[in-house]
Design a protein around this motif. Structure first.
Motif, PDB file in Angstrom:
ATOM      1  N   TYR A  47       0.831  -1.203   0.000  1.00 12.48           N
ATOM      2  CA  TYR A  47       0.000   0.000   0.000  1.00 12.48           C
ATOM      3  C   TYR A  47       0.864   1.251   0.000  1.00 12.48           C
ATOM      4  O   TYR A  47       0.600   2.216  -0.717  1.00 12.48           O
ATOM      5  CB  TYR A  47      -0.964   0.000   1.192  1.00 12.48           C
ATOM      6  CG  TYR A  47      -2.073  -0.993   1.006  1.00 12.48           C
ATOM      7  CD1 TYR A  47      -3.216  -0.655   0.295  1.00 12.48           C
ATOM      8  CD2 TYR A  47      -1.960  -2.283   1.492  1.00 12.48           C
ATOM      9  CE1 TYR A  47      -4.215  -1.577   0.084  1.00 12.48           C
ATOM     10  CE2 TYR A  47      -2.951  -3.215   1.284  1.00 12.48           C
ATOM     11  CZ  TYR A  47      -4.089  -2.855   0.579  1.00 12.48           C
ATOM     12  OH  TYR A  47      -5.072  -3.764   0.356  1.00 12.48           O
ATOM     13  N   LEU A  57       2.312   1.643  -3.414  1.00  6.95           N
ATOM     14  CA  LEU A  57       1.329   2.184  -4.353  1.00  6.95           C
ATOM     15  C   LEU A  57       1.218   3.699  -4.206  1.00  6.95           C
ATOM     16  O   LEU A  57       1.204   4.444  -5.189  1.00  6.95           O
ATOM     17  CB  LEU A  57      -0.028   1.520  -4.095  1.00  6.95           C
ATOM     18  CG  LEU A  57      -1.171   1.917  -5.008  1.00  6.95           C
ATOM     19  CD1 LEU A  57      -0.859   1.533  -6.443  1.00  6.95           C
ATOM     20  CD2 LEU A  57      -2.467   1.254  -4.553  1.00  6.95           C
ATOM     21  N   GLU A  58       1.166   4.138  -2.963  1.00 13.75           N
ATOM     22  CA  GLU A  58       1.055   5.578  -2.732  1.00 13.75           C
ATOM     23  C   GLU A  58       2.321   6.303  -3.179  1.00 13.75           C
ATOM     24  O   GLU A  58       2.264   7.371  -3.795  1.00 13.75           O
ATOM     25  CB  GLU A  58       0.776   5.859  -1.246  1.00 13.75           C
ATOM     26  CG  GLU A  58       0.535   7.342  -0.988  1.00 13.75           C
ATOM     27  CD  GLU A  58       0.021   7.634   0.413  1.00 13.75           C
ATOM     28  OE1 GLU A  58      -0.313   6.676   1.151  1.00 13.75           O
ATOM     29  OE2 GLU A  58      -0.047   8.832   0.766  1.00 13.75           O
ATOM     30  N   HIS A 110       2.310   6.640  -6.871  1.00 15.76           N
ATOM     31  CA  HIS A 110       1.359   7.680  -7.256  1.00 15.76           C
ATOM     32  C   HIS A 110       1.987   9.069  -7.133  1.00 15.76           C
ATOM     33  O   HIS A 110       1.913   9.891  -8.045  1.00 15.76           O
ATOM     34  CB  HIS A 110       0.126   7.569  -6.364  1.00 15.76           C
ATOM     35  CG  HIS A 110      -0.869   8.660  -6.553  1.00 15.76           C
ATOM     36  ND1 HIS A 110      -1.675   8.743  -7.660  1.00 15.76           N
ATOM     37  CD2 HIS A 110      -1.199   9.725  -5.767  1.00 15.76           C
ATOM     38  CE1 HIS A 110      -2.450   9.805  -7.555  1.00 15.76           C
ATOM     39  NE2 HIS A 110      -2.191  10.416  -6.422  1.00 15.76           N
ATOM     40  N   LYS A 158       4.785   9.504  -9.779  1.00 17.80           N
ATOM     41  CA  LYS A 158       4.241   9.725 -11.120  1.00 17.80           C
ATOM     42  C   LYS A 158       3.781  11.164 -11.279  1.00 17.80           C
ATOM     43  O   LYS A 158       4.007  11.796 -12.311  1.00 17.80           O
ATOM     44  CB  LYS A 158       3.043   8.805 -11.351  1.00 17.80           C
ATOM     45  CG  LYS A 158       3.381   7.398 -11.822  1.00 17.80           C
ATOM     46  CD  LYS A 158       2.079   6.670 -12.014  1.00 17.80           C
ATOM     47  CE  LYS A 158       2.230   5.256 -12.544  1.00 17.80           C
ATOM     48  NZ  LYS A 158       0.918   4.581 -12.526  1.00 17.80           N
ATOM     49  N   LEU A 195      -3.576  -6.795  -5.137  1.00 14.46           N
ATOM     50  CA  LEU A 195      -3.577  -5.610  -5.995  1.00 14.46           C
ATOM     51  C   LEU A 195      -2.289  -5.439  -6.787  1.00 14.46           C
ATOM     52  O   LEU A 195      -2.280  -4.759  -7.814  1.00 14.46           O
ATOM     53  CB  LEU A 195      -3.902  -4.352  -5.177  1.00 14.46           C
ATOM     54  CG  LEU A 195      -2.898  -3.860  -4.138  1.00 14.46           C
ATOM     55  CD1 LEU A 195      -1.814  -3.006  -4.785  1.00 14.46           C
ATOM     56  CD2 LEU A 195      -3.644  -3.012  -3.119  1.00 14.46           C
ATOM     57  N   ARG A 238      -0.929  -7.273  -8.808  1.00 16.89           N
ATOM     58  CA  ARG A 238      -1.088  -7.717 -10.190  1.00 16.89           C
ATOM     59  C   ARG A 238      -1.922  -6.751 -11.017  1.00 16.89           C
ATOM     60  O   ARG A 238      -1.896  -6.762 -12.236  1.00 16.89           O
ATOM     61  CB  ARG A 238      -1.759  -9.094 -10.220  1.00 16.89           C
ATOM     62  CG  ARG A 238      -0.899 -10.172  -9.590  1.00 16.89           C
ATOM     63  CD  ARG A 238      -1.532 -11.530  -9.744  1.00 16.89           C
ATOM     64  NE  ARG A 238      -2.719 -11.675  -8.906  1.00 16.89           N
ATOM     65  CZ  ARG A 238      -3.871 -12.180  -9.324  1.00 16.89           C
ATOM     66  NH1 ARG A 238      -4.007 -12.585 -10.569  1.00 16.89           N
ATOM     67  NH2 ARG A 238      -4.893 -12.278  -8.496  1.00 16.89           N
ATOM     68  N   PHE A 239      -2.701  -5.922 -10.337  1.00 14.69           N
ATOM     69  CA  PHE A 239      -3.690  -5.129 -11.064  1.00 14.69           C
ATOM     70  C   PHE A 239      -3.325  -3.661 -11.238  1.00 14.69           C
ATOM     71  O   PHE A 239      -4.007  -2.935 -11.930  1.00 14.69           O
ATOM     72  CB  PHE A 239      -5.048  -5.233 -10.356  1.00 14.69           C
ATOM     73  CG  PHE A 239      -5.517  -6.649 -10.186  1.00 14.69           C
ATOM     74  CD1 PHE A 239      -5.391  -7.555 -11.238  1.00 14.69           C
ATOM     75  CD2 PHE A 239      -6.062  -7.083  -8.991  1.00 14.69           C
ATOM     76  CE1 PHE A 239      -5.800  -8.873 -11.095  1.00 14.69           C
ATOM     77  CE2 PHE A 239      -6.473  -8.400  -8.839  1.00 14.69           C
ATOM     78  CZ  PHE A 239      -6.346  -9.294  -9.887  1.00 14.69           C
ATOM     79  N   VAL A 240      -2.273  -3.231 -10.582  1.00 14.05           N
ATOM     80  CA  VAL A 240      -1.919  -1.817 -10.702  1.00 14.05           C
ATOM     81  C   VAL A 240      -0.953  -1.610 -11.865  1.00 14.05           C
ATOM     82  O   VAL A 240      -0.481  -2.567 -12.476  1.00 14.05           O
ATOM     83  CB  VAL A 240      -1.302  -1.275  -9.392  1.00 14.05           C
ATOM     84  CG1 VAL A 240      -2.333  -1.302  -8.272  1.00 14.05           C
ATOM     85  CG2 VAL A 240      -0.062  -2.067  -9.011  1.00 14.05           C
ATOM     86  N   GLU A 241      -0.649  -0.362 -12.143  1.00 19.13           N
ATOM     87  CA  GLU A 241       0.179  -0.049 -13.287  1.00 19.13           C
ATOM     88  C   GLU A 241       1.319   0.877 -12.906  1.00 19.13           C
ATOM     89  O   GLU A 241       1.063   1.981 -12.426  1.00 19.13           O
ATOM     90  CB  GLU A 241      -0.678   0.669 -14.341  1.00 19.13           C
ATOM     91  CG  GLU A 241      -0.486   0.125 -15.729  1.00 19.13           C
ATOM     92  CD  GLU A 241      -1.533   0.688 -16.663  1.00 19.13           C
ATOM     93  OE1 GLU A 241      -1.410   1.888 -16.978  1.00 19.13           O
ATOM     94  OE2 GLU A 241      -2.463  -0.033 -17.024  1.00 19.13           O
TER      95      GLU A 241
END
Lengths: 325, 325
Positions: free
Chosen positions: A240, A243-244, A247, A250, A270, A272-275
């Motif tokens: 998590y 991911l942040e 973000h 980016k 998740l 596998r599903f994030v970019e």
DNA sequence: TTGAAAGCGCTAACAG
DNA sequence: CTGTTAGCGCTTTCAA
């Protein structure tokens, strides 16, 4: 109501064999008709045991612990035992309170993963004196004499760091837990040894000690990005947070993984599903919990066993977020 | 050891005033020296109450329930009560077992969110007969006479659907829970009424009844994508499912939200960090749990209260995944 | 201010 | 096969 003594009723309800089938039937019929529920309190008080495992974890909202509890529950179910869950909310005081509460409830054994605040183990030693079996998992004490289930923190941190080095990263930031926690220190050692082994310069400013709190992610991400020599890789504390961080980076115009490679921790769905899809460390929470419960139940059944230490292997899962080439 | 009767000891430990200060001090000193822990079982047996709230939820790994439990715990702490958590694992049988176990443990009241499998309420009516306070939350029975805490499912599903319609979407797929669950039906009604209100054609093939199981997402996503008239919007059952659906659709070359707009549910943190950021329904789990606990504690303290129904408002949070224009 | 005694609901010798 | 009795650890009248 049936003119039968309570001992006979007790025998019928306990499913004993030394009772007349007819009597038993009458008792069972009336019991279900009256919706009788045995009083567990009285049974436990009499038996001097509760068939219950006490669990203290920092937070059940944390998916690692939620999954570990799943593993504990599964083993407990198989052994016909109950589980009583307490949250320390990462507080030393609350952890102590939980412990007293579990002891007062006379649980047969306790499984613990300590809070980030906990930097001493005095409150646990009295358990051993009282003969209450105790198993630590994941966040353990280095020195205490008790069973523990951990993962190969050192090796996996090393492997993850080496993977980043092989991708050509030279400025690898490392986010880990508080210094006094043994598993944070193990991971840190793995990271440092990997750098040294490959002659990559160690920089203290690349090391962040976080408190597993999600509200600090932005702060330390900005800190890392604003360093004179911005890192070109980050080994995050969990997915998590990763991911942040991605973000935020980016938004700052950085490309992942070309500018900054990111490695997560826990291997949540998740990833596998994030970019880009997130490389991570598969941390087998369920198995860790199950192992802890297995050991505990063993110790409950055989009081004379020696403390057992079990190491469960984590695995590096490589995805796009660290594929620099 | 002190030559003092156990009644006096009991008084000292209970912190009563009708005791000589000196005697009290001696007792307390010795107690802490012996690491005395009161036996909660005996106290509870004697008092005929346990100061404990029983909770039955489908799964604590589900973040909605984890957060709701957080709210319950907070209220319980404030009231000086304990919480005992059981998981039904979405199974009707396990839910029944949990219920018996909590009743046998003589919890003072019970909070429940029913499993997807549960389509009848008989096992709960006996509680009311026994005078054990009961509060349902989120997944409730429509007809049962008991307190309940729900969100404005109908209105929010309507609002979400209308939002998608306003974005120009005409073929809106709706993923919801099993039909027999009241909240699934409410949401579905909200969705249907929104379509009718705006003269959008209702198509049964766009409605998916999922079982809150993450392993079915890929299956029903493919089903929706392969429909002769592919949907141009999806109202998902939760954010994790939405994320996975988006991932699958992107791989199929679809653009989000231009080709398919996606609306999630629960407003998890990750909504802000994924790409495109995910529109969602903010479902105030913590407040729902806290409200349920508040009502329950009230009913425990005042046995004669009437069942209370409370509605907590959800909110539509618009982000990129539904900004078609 | 303290103690004696009863009892919460159950189980487990022991005796019959 | 069944009943009697004692007791798990505590609280709470009642009496002193």
């Amino acid at each position: 109501m049936l003119g039968i003594s309570k001992s006979t009723v007790s025998r019928a309800l306990a499913g004993r064999s030394d009772i007349h089938p007819e009597t038993k039937r009458k008792i069972l019929d009336l019991a279900s008709q009256l919706q009788y529920e045995p009083n567990t309190l009285a049974i436990n008080l009499k038996q001097q045991k509760t068939n219950t495992i006490g669990v203290i974890v920092p937070e059940t909202i944390n998916r690692f612990f939620a999954r570990a509890i799943g593993g504990i529950q599964k083993q407990a179910d198989m052994a016909g035992m109950n589980v009583m869950i307490c949250q320390s909310n990462e507080s030393y005081i609350a952890e102590k309170k939980n412990l007293h509460s579990l002891v007062s409830s006379r649980v047969d054994g306790i499984i613990v993963s300590i809070s980030t605040e906990t930097d001493r183990s005095d409150h646990f030693v009295s358990l051993t004196e009282k003969g209450i079996p105790l198993v630590f998992f994941d966040r353990v004490f280095e020195d205490i004499v008790a069973s523990q289930v951990v993962t190969n923190n050192y090796e996996i941190a090393m492997e993850g760091t080496e993977h980043l080095i092989k991708q050509g990263c030279k400025r690898i930031a490392f986010v880990t837990g508080p210094e006094h926690l043994f598993n944070s220190r193990s991971r840190l050692s793995g990271y440092l040894d990997a750098l040294r082994k490959h002659n990559v310069q160690v920089k203290d400013s690349y090391i962040v000690h976080s408190h597993y709190r999600s509200d600090k992610v932005e702060e330390y991400t900005r800190y890392l990005l604003n360093l004179p020599q911005r890192p070109d890789a980050i080994f995050a504390i969990n997915d998590y947070a990763a991911l942040e961080m991605i973000h935020i980076m980016k938004k700052s115009g950085l490309r992942i993984p070309q500018d900054v490679a990111v490695l997560g921790f826990n291997n949540e769905n998740l990833c596998r599903f994030v970019e880009p899809s997130l490389s991570s460390i598969d941390h087998p929470a369920h198995d860790i919990g199950a192992s802890a419960a297995e050991i505990l139940i063993n110790h409950i059944r055989h009081q004379d066993l020696k403390p057992e230490k079990r190491v469960i292997k984590s695995n590096l899962i490589i995805r796009e977020s660290t594929e620099v080439k």
